[in-house]
Structures are given as C-alpha cells and as structure tokens.
Scaffold this active site. Structure first.
Site, mmCIF file in Angstrom:
data_model
loop_
_atom_site.group_PDB
_atom_site.id
_atom_site.type_symbol
_atom_site.label_atom_id
_atom_site.label_comp_id
_atom_site.label_asym_id
_atom_site.label_seq_id
_atom_site.Cartn_x
_atom_site.Cartn_y
_atom_site.Cartn_z
ATOM 1 N N ASP A 217 8.423 -2.752 -4.369
ATOM 2 C CA ASP A 217 9.834 -2.617 -4.004
ATOM 3 C C ASP A 217 10.634 -3.597 -4.859
ATOM 4 O O ASP A 217 10.109 -4.202 -5.815
ATOM 5 C CB ASP A 217 10.042 -2.802 -2.490
ATOM 6 C CG ASP A 217 9.842 -4.243 -2.031
ATOM 7 O OD1 ASP A 217 9.457 -5.111 -2.854
ATOM 8 O OD2 ASP A 217 10.084 -4.513 -0.838
ATOM 9 N N HIS A 218 11.912 -3.777 -4.518
ATOM 10 C CA HIS A 218 12.778 -4.671 -5.301
ATOM 11 C C HIS A 218 12.269 -6.119 -5.277
ATOM 12 O O HIS A 218 12.350 -6.825 -6.278
ATOM 13 C CB HIS A 218 14.206 -4.615 -4.753
ATOM 14 C CG HIS A 218 14.284 -4.897 -3.280
ATOM 15 N ND1 HIS A 218 13.847 -3.989 -2.327
ATOM 16 C CD2 HIS A 218 14.712 -5.987 -2.595
ATOM 17 C CE1 HIS A 218 14.022 -4.505 -1.134
ATOM 18 N NE2 HIS A 218 14.533 -5.721 -1.259
ATOM 19 N N CYS B 57 5.292 -6.318 -2.676
ATOM 20 C CA CYS B 57 6.600 -6.389 -2.003
ATOM 21 C C CYS B 57 6.904 -7.884 -1.859
ATOM 22 O O CYS B 57 6.280 -8.711 -2.529
ATOM 23 C CB CYS B 57 6.613 -5.616 -0.680
ATOM 24 S SG CYS B 57 5.517 -6.229 0.602
ATOM 25 N N GLY B 58 7.832 -8.245 -1.014
ATOM 26 C CA GLY B 58 8.188 -9.656 -0.917
ATOM 27 C C GLY B 58 7.007 -10.526 -0.504
ATOM 28 O O GLY B 58 6.749 -11.571 -1.091
ATOM 29 N N THR B 59 6.296 -10.060 0.501
ATOM 30 C CA THR B 59 5.157 -10.823 1.021
ATOM 31 C C THR B 59 3.813 -10.157 0.753
ATOM 32 O O THR B 59 2.769 -10.790 0.961
ATOM 33 C CB THR B 59 5.278 -10.939 2.552
ATOM 34 O OG1 THR B 59 5.359 -9.594 3.077
ATOM 35 C CG2 THR B 59 6.520 -11.731 2.954
ATOM 36 N N GLY B 60 3.835 -8.896 0.386
ATOM 37 C CA GLY B 60 2.606 -8.097 0.301
ATOM 38 C C GLY B 60 2.214 -7.495 1.640
ATOM 39 O O GLY B 60 1.298 -6.658 1.705
ATOM 40 N N ILE B 61 2.890 -7.908 2.704
ATOM 41 C CA ILE B 61 2.498 -7.458 4.047
ATOM 42 C C ILE B 61 2.887 -5.994 4.265
ATOM 43 O O ILE B 61 2.063 -5.168 4.685
ATOM 44 C CB ILE B 61 3.123 -8.372 5.122
ATOM 45 C CG1 ILE B 61 2.558 -9.790 5.010
ATOM 46 C CG2 ILE B 61 2.863 -7.799 6.512
ATOM 47 C CD1 ILE B 61 3.268 -10.825 5.900
ATOM 48 N N GLY B 62 4.142 -5.671 3.999
ATOM 49 C CA GLY B 62 4.600 -4.305 4.253
ATOM 50 C C GLY B 62 3.829 -3.268 3.446
ATOM 51 O O GLY B 62 3.444 -2.216 3.969
ATOM 52 N N HIS C 41 -16.998 -8.151 -0.796
ATOM 53 C CA HIS C 41 -17.335 -7.839 0.597
ATOM 54 C C HIS C 41 -16.657 -6.580 1.128
ATOM 55 O O HIS C 41 -17.222 -5.905 1.985
ATOM 56 C CB HIS C 41 -16.939 -9.005 1.516
ATOM 57 C CG HIS C 41 -17.808 -10.207 1.358
ATOM 58 N ND1 HIS C 41 -17.902 -11.191 2.316
ATOM 59 C CD2 HIS C 41 -18.630 -10.597 0.348
ATOM 60 C CE1 HIS C 41 -18.739 -12.138 1.904
ATOM 61 N NE2 HIS C 41 -19.185 -11.800 0.706
ATOM 62 N N ARG D 95 -25.506 -5.177 2.756
ATOM 63 C CA ARG D 95 -24.969 -5.218 4.123
ATOM 64 C C ARG D 95 -23.468 -4.953 4.138
ATOM 65 O O ARG D 95 -22.933 -4.432 5.112
ATOM 66 C CB ARG D 95 -25.289 -6.559 4.786
ATOM 67 C CG ARG D 95 -24.596 -7.759 4.169
ATOM 68 C CD ARG D 95 -25.090 -9.063 4.782
ATOM 69 N NE ARG D 95 -24.345 -10.222 4.305
ATOM 70 C CZ ARG D 95 -24.543 -10.808 3.130
ATOM 71 N NH1 ARG D 95 -25.458 -10.342 2.301
ATOM 72 N NH2 ARG D 95 -23.833 -11.871 2.775
ATOM 73 N N HIS D 96 -22.806 -5.288 3.038
ATOM 74 C CA HIS D 96 -21.358 -5.041 2.975
ATOM 75 C C HIS D 96 -21.064 -3.542 2.866
ATOM 76 O O HIS D 96 -20.054 -3.070 3.372
ATOM 77 C CB HIS D 96 -20.741 -5.804 1.805
ATOM 78 C CG HIS D 96 -20.967 -7.275 1.907
ATOM 79 N ND1 HIS D 96 -20.444 -8.033 2.924
ATOM 80 C CD2 HIS D 96 -21.712 -8.118 1.145
ATOM 81 C CE1 HIS D 96 -20.825 -9.286 2.786
ATOM 82 N NE2 HIS D 96 -21.608 -9.370 1.706
HETATM 83 C C1 RB5 Z 1 12.246 -6.859 1.530
HETATM 84 O O1 RB5 Z 1 13.287 -7.725 1.865
HETATM 85 C C2 RB5 Z 1 10.964 -7.300 2.239
HETATM 86 O O2 RB5 Z 1 11.078 -7.083 3.605
HETATM 87 C C3 RB5 Z 1 9.776 -6.544 1.681
HETATM 88 O O3 RB5 Z 1 9.697 -6.771 0.311
HETATM 89 C C4 RB5 Z 1 8.417 -6.940 2.213
HETATM 90 O O4 RB5 Z 1 8.212 -8.314 2.133
HETATM 91 C C5 RB5 Z 1 8.010 -6.360 3.481
HETATM 92 O O5 RB5 Z 1 6.897 -6.588 3.981
#
Ligand code: RB5
Length: 146
Positions: free
Chosen positions: A12-13, A69-74, A102, A136-137
C-alpha cells in the site's frame, strides 16, 4: 548464488517506499520480479494489493511473494486468508530464516514504517536463500490448512 523463481511484490502507500527499495535488492540478487502496485504514496487500501499477491501465490503462478504495508500486519492478515498461502510477518534476519526453515513461508510481509531499509534488504536476501527444513516441520506445515 542459488537461482530463484520470480517474486511477486505488492504494497500500500505506507509500504511503497520500501517496496521500491526491495526491487533494488531483487535486482542485486538477479531475481526477476513483478510489481502489482501500488505505484505512489497516494492513500490506497492494503487488502487490494495483498489479495493480488496472495492469489498469484495460491494459484501457483508465483512461488514467492513479498508484501509491505505500514506495519506488515494488515497485509499478512489478508494474505493468510488464502488457502496455501503462508505469509510471515518478519522483523529480523532470524525471523526470516526461521519462517523459511520451520514454516515454509511463501509470502514475506514487512512493515514500511517499522523496518529499517538496510535491515529489510538483509531480511529479504536471507528469506530467499533459506530452504525449508522439512522433516518434522513438514508434518506441522501439512496440518496448517483446514
Ligand atoms: C495505513 O495507514 C496502515 O494502516 C497500513 O499500511 C497497515 O499498516 C495496516 O496494517
């Protein structure tokens, strides 16, 4: 240096700048890549790009993908909704190595706002160069899909 299959990338941005840098890393490693966007720092929705990369990996069109993305979480949450995709949110080289050894991770998720670009370069290289350990993995990875 091992030969690598082409890699599909998306962001994303908030991940755009790091995605652009990671393309330099792939060029340095002589790994072919395809970029599904985004193409600027204008605000977009991360699932649109995560689904594109995850679909390409789930279908077998690409064996490996990279999402930022910003955190990689989304992007990791989104990519992991696709059967057969094992997206790993990685923040250091140890995590990169272990996600391959693993977990046989086939998508690398990184945070554009949380990962130092030099660290991301080393993370990507380690992730690409580390084989799955199997054994095992392999039994455990086979139990992931519902
Ligand atoms: C965008 O502001 C941010 O929410 C997105 O990049 C990401 O970090 C979501 O997990």
């Amino acid at each position: 240096m091992p030969m690598h299959d082409p890699v599909i990338l998306g962001s994303d941005h908030a991940g755009f700048a790091l995605k652009e840098k990671l393309k330099d890393t792939l060029d340095r490693l002589r790994v072919p890549w395809e970029d599904v966007g985004t193409t600027s720092e204008d605000s977009v929705d991360y699932p649109d790009f995560a689904h594109r990369v995850a679909e390409a990996v789930a279908s077998g069109l690409f064996s490996r993908g990279v999402l930022v993305c910003g955190t990689g979480i989304g992007v990791s949450i989104t990519a992991n909704r696709h059967a057969g995709v094992r997206a790993a949110l990685v923040c250091d080289e140890d995590g990169a190595r272990l996600s391959r050894e693993h977990n046989d991770a086939n998508v690398l998720a990184l945070g554009g706002r949380t990962t130092d670009p030099a660290a991301a370069d080393a993370i990507l290289e380690t992730w690409l160069n580390t084989p799955f350990a199997g054994g095992r993995h392999g039994r455990r990875v086979a139990k992931i899909e519902r």
